[in-house]
Design an enzyme around this catalytic site. Structure first.
Site, PDB file in Angstrom:
ATOM      1  N   ARG A 286      -7.987   3.203  17.282  1.00  0.00           N
ATOM      2  CA  ARG A 286      -6.724   3.570  16.638  1.00  0.00           C
ATOM      3  C   ARG A 286      -6.922   4.818  15.860  1.00  0.00           C
ATOM      4  NH1 ARG A 286      -5.433   0.109  18.946  1.00  0.00           N
ATOM      5  NH2 ARG A 286      -4.593  -2.037  18.414  1.00  0.00           N
TER       6      ARG A 286
ATOM      7  N   PHE B 211      -6.567  -6.715   6.790  1.00  0.00           N
ATOM      8  CA  PHE B 211      -6.457  -5.929   7.807  1.00  0.00           C
ATOM      9  C   PHE B 211      -7.701  -5.442   8.187  1.00  0.00           C
ATOM     10  CE2 PHE B 211      -2.158  -6.055   6.221  1.00  0.00           C
ATOM     11  CZ  PHE B 211      -1.312  -5.511   7.041  1.00  0.00           C
TER      12      PHE B 211
ATOM     13  N   GLY C  51      -4.295  -4.264   2.505  1.00  0.00           N
ATOM     14  CA  GLY C  51      -4.556  -5.793   2.285  1.00  0.00           C
ATOM     15  C   GLY C  51      -5.836  -5.945   3.012  1.00  0.00           C
TER      16      GLY C  51
ATOM     17  N   SER D  80       6.326   2.235  13.223  1.00  0.00           N
ATOM     18  CA  SER D  80       4.588   2.054  13.481  1.00  0.00           C
ATOM     19  C   SER D  80       4.172   2.432  14.774  1.00  0.00           C
ATOM     20  CB  SER D  80       4.451   0.496  13.327  1.00  0.00           C
ATOM     21  OG  SER D  80       3.242   0.102  13.923  1.00  0.00           O
TER      22      SER D  80
ATOM     23  N   GLN E  53       0.891  -1.027   0.031  1.00  0.00           N
ATOM     24  CA  GLN E  53       0.236  -0.027  -0.060  1.00  0.00           C
ATOM     25  C   GLN E  53       0.628   1.166  -0.073  1.00  0.00           C
ATOM     26  OE1 GLN E  53      -3.545   1.422   2.822  1.00  0.00           O
ATOM     27  NE2 GLN E  53      -1.747   1.565   3.849  1.00  0.00           N
TER      28      GLN E  53
ATOM     29  N   GLU F  99       2.269   0.800  16.516  1.00  0.00           N
ATOM     30  CA  GLU F  99       2.263  -0.279  17.376  1.00  0.00           C
ATOM     31  C   GLU F  99       3.343  -0.375  18.229  1.00  0.00           C
ATOM     32  OE1 GLU F  99       0.045  -3.092  17.759  1.00  0.00           O
ATOM     33  OE2 GLU F  99      -1.130  -1.947  16.410  1.00  0.00           O
TER      34      GLU F  99
ATOM     35  N   HIS G  63      -2.719   4.016   8.887  1.00  0.00           N
ATOM     36  CA  HIS G  63      -2.914   4.613   7.817  1.00  0.00           C
ATOM     37  C   HIS G  63      -3.573   3.390   6.645  1.00  0.00           C
ATOM     38  CE1 HIS G  63       1.439   3.769   8.021  1.00  0.00           C
ATOM     39  NE2 HIS G  63       1.411   3.635   6.634  1.00  0.00           N
TER      40      HIS G  63
ATOM     41  N   LYS H 173       9.716  -3.651  15.279  1.00  0.00           N
ATOM     42  CA  LYS H 173       9.927  -2.461  14.720  1.00  0.00           C
ATOM     43  C   LYS H 173      10.665  -1.606  15.656  1.00  0.00           C
ATOM     44  CE  LYS H 173       7.631  -1.726  10.774  1.00  0.00           C
ATOM     45  NZ  LYS H 173       8.376  -1.287   9.576  1.00  0.00           N
TER      46      LYS H 173
ATOM     47  N   ARG I 292      -9.957  -2.728   5.995  1.00  0.00           N
ATOM     48  CA  ARG I 292     -10.404  -3.106   4.482  1.00  0.00           C
ATOM     49  C   ARG I 292     -10.991  -4.497   4.590  1.00  0.00           C
ATOM     50  NH1 ARG I 292      -8.318  -4.006  -0.818  1.00  0.00           N
ATOM     51  NH2 ARG I 292     -10.106  -4.073  -1.808  1.00  0.00           N
TER      52      ARG I 292
ATOM     53  N   TYR J  41       5.655  -8.201  15.844  1.00  0.00           N
ATOM     54  CA  TYR J  41       5.726  -7.360  14.836  1.00  0.00           C
ATOM     55  C   TYR J  41       6.357  -6.040  15.542  1.00  0.00           C
ATOM     56  CZ  TYR J  41       4.437  -3.808  11.878  1.00  0.00           C
ATOM     57  OH  TYR J  41       4.411  -2.276  11.035  1.00  0.00           O
TER      58      TYR J  41
ATOM     59  N   SER K  98       3.885  -7.279   7.761  1.00  0.00           N
ATOM     60  CA  SER K  98       3.393  -5.928   8.584  1.00  0.00           C
ATOM     61  C   SER K  98       2.146  -6.391   9.210  1.00  0.00           C
ATOM     62  CB  SER K  98       3.075  -4.951   7.736  1.00  0.00           C
ATOM     63  OG  SER K  98       2.400  -5.255   6.654  1.00  0.00           O
TER      64      SER K  98
END
EC number: 4.2.1.47
Length: 361
Positions: A241, A212, A209, A150, A27, A152, A203, A177, A215, A173, A105
């Site tokens: 979020r 997620f 994807g 991120s 993305q 996260e 974002h 990061k 989406r 993850y 990710s």
């Protein structure tokens, strides 16, 4: 190329800047590539070899490299797990800017494949940083480096979160990061590398994807609206979020590398919304009640949840002059519109017998 002006002097066209982008097929990579091409860059993307093509997000800007004058985006095989490929392409391409966007990710998936996640996200960033360092040391060139961080990384730390907020990662993850973040800081301080961390909050876009949550919701909503699906299974609806538009955020990445000094920046809308709010806006936009279609499935809860992420982007606004252009409701409706059209095209194929509805509940 030179052009004469009144026969007395010539203006020499400035050479194009060259950018190297990992994760170009994702993305963010697709939006960043569009942005850089509009800025007049030549863009080189590193992609992993796969039996299946995964270039659908950039197919619309791809030009066959045999058309050398127009093909300003070029793709090369490499991998963040292969240090030799990273150094080789740096030497060949000689980029002015490197954007490290590649990652495994997906937070939930990182609990399933933690070793791989750490190898790509953390050690992969280290491999690329070292490749940049050794390339600049050997050639004397200046290469600017962007590391995709991120929100996260903040994990359990209460909001609002800024550049000075302590990290408390809650997934493999996120921990990976954090490692990549500190590797980047270390290479900046130890070797004088122009290296920036962009701590981007969530974002989204129609290119997100499908596994997620945002989406997943809009994709299912489109199918529900046209009768291809009835149920949507989700996990924690109270997770909150800071959601922005990916197309806005790539500009902030670029702006970081245009500054005189390298630094780290939080990029966020400074608004926080729950998954339930996302459901209300998206389903309400199409005149549906999400409660009629959504069911909770415990398999989608993480082993350790992140409750609330909300960024403080004051520094990015003041130093970079950046601010988001797309608000929450506009973002949601943009995604719903795209996925409704996709569902309508899918229904035509289903009705004609060219595909089935994939046994959706």
């Amino acid at each position: 190329m030179a052009s004469e002006n009144n026969g007395s002097r010539s203006d020499v066209e400035m050479p194009r800047k060259i950018a190297l982008v990992t994760g170009i097929t994702g993305q963010d990579g697709s939006y960043l590539t569009e942005f850089l091409l509009e800025k007049g860059y030549e863009v080189h993307g590193l992609i992993r070899r796969s039996s299946n093509f995964n270039t659908q997000r950039i197919n619309h800007i791809y030009i066959d490299p045999h058309n050398a004058d127009k093909a300003l985006m070029k793709l090369h095989y490499a991998d963040l797990t292969d240090a030799s490929s990273l150094r080789r392409w740096l030497d060949v391409i000689k980029p002015d800017e490197v954007y490290n966007l590649a990652a495994q990710s997906h937070v939930a998936v990182s609990f399933e494949i933690p070793d791989y996640t750490a190898d790509v996200v953390a050690t992969g960033a280290l491999r690329l940083l070292e490749a940049v360092r050794s390339h600049t040391a050997d050639t004397g060139r200046t290469v600017k480096y962007y590391q995709a961080g991120s929100s996260e990384m903040f994990g359990a730390t209460p909001p609002p979160q800024s550049e000075t907020t302590p990290f408390h990662p809650r997934s493999p993850y996120a921990a990976s990061k954090v490692a990549a973040h500190w590797y980047t800081v270390n290479y900046r301080e130890a070797y004088g590398l122009f290296a920036c961390n962009g701590i981007l909050f969530n974002h989204e876009s129609p290119r997100r994807g499908e596994n997620f949550v945002t989406r997943k919701i809009t994709r299912a909503l489109g199918r529900i609206k046209v009768g291809l699906q009835r149920k949507l299974f989700l996990g924690n609806l109270q997770a909150s979020r800071d959601w922005g538009f990916a197309g806005d955020y790539v500009e902030a990445m670029w702006l970081m590398l245009q500054q005189e000094e390298a630094d780290d920046y939080v990029v966020a809308t400074e608004e926080s919304h729950t998954v339930e709010e996302f459901l209300e806006v998206s389903f309400g936009y199409l005149g549906l009640n999400w409660k009629d279609h959504v069911e909770i499935d415990k398999r989608y809860f993480r082993p350790s949840e992140v409750d609330n992420l909300k960024g403080d982007a004051s520094k990015a606004k003041e130093v970079l002059g950046w601010k988001p252009k797309v608000g929450f409701e506009k973002l949601v409706k943009m995604m719903v519109d795209e996925d409704l059209e996709l569902a309508k095209r899918e229904k035509v194929l289903v009705d004609a017998g060219y595909m089935d509805a994939q046994q959706q509940p």
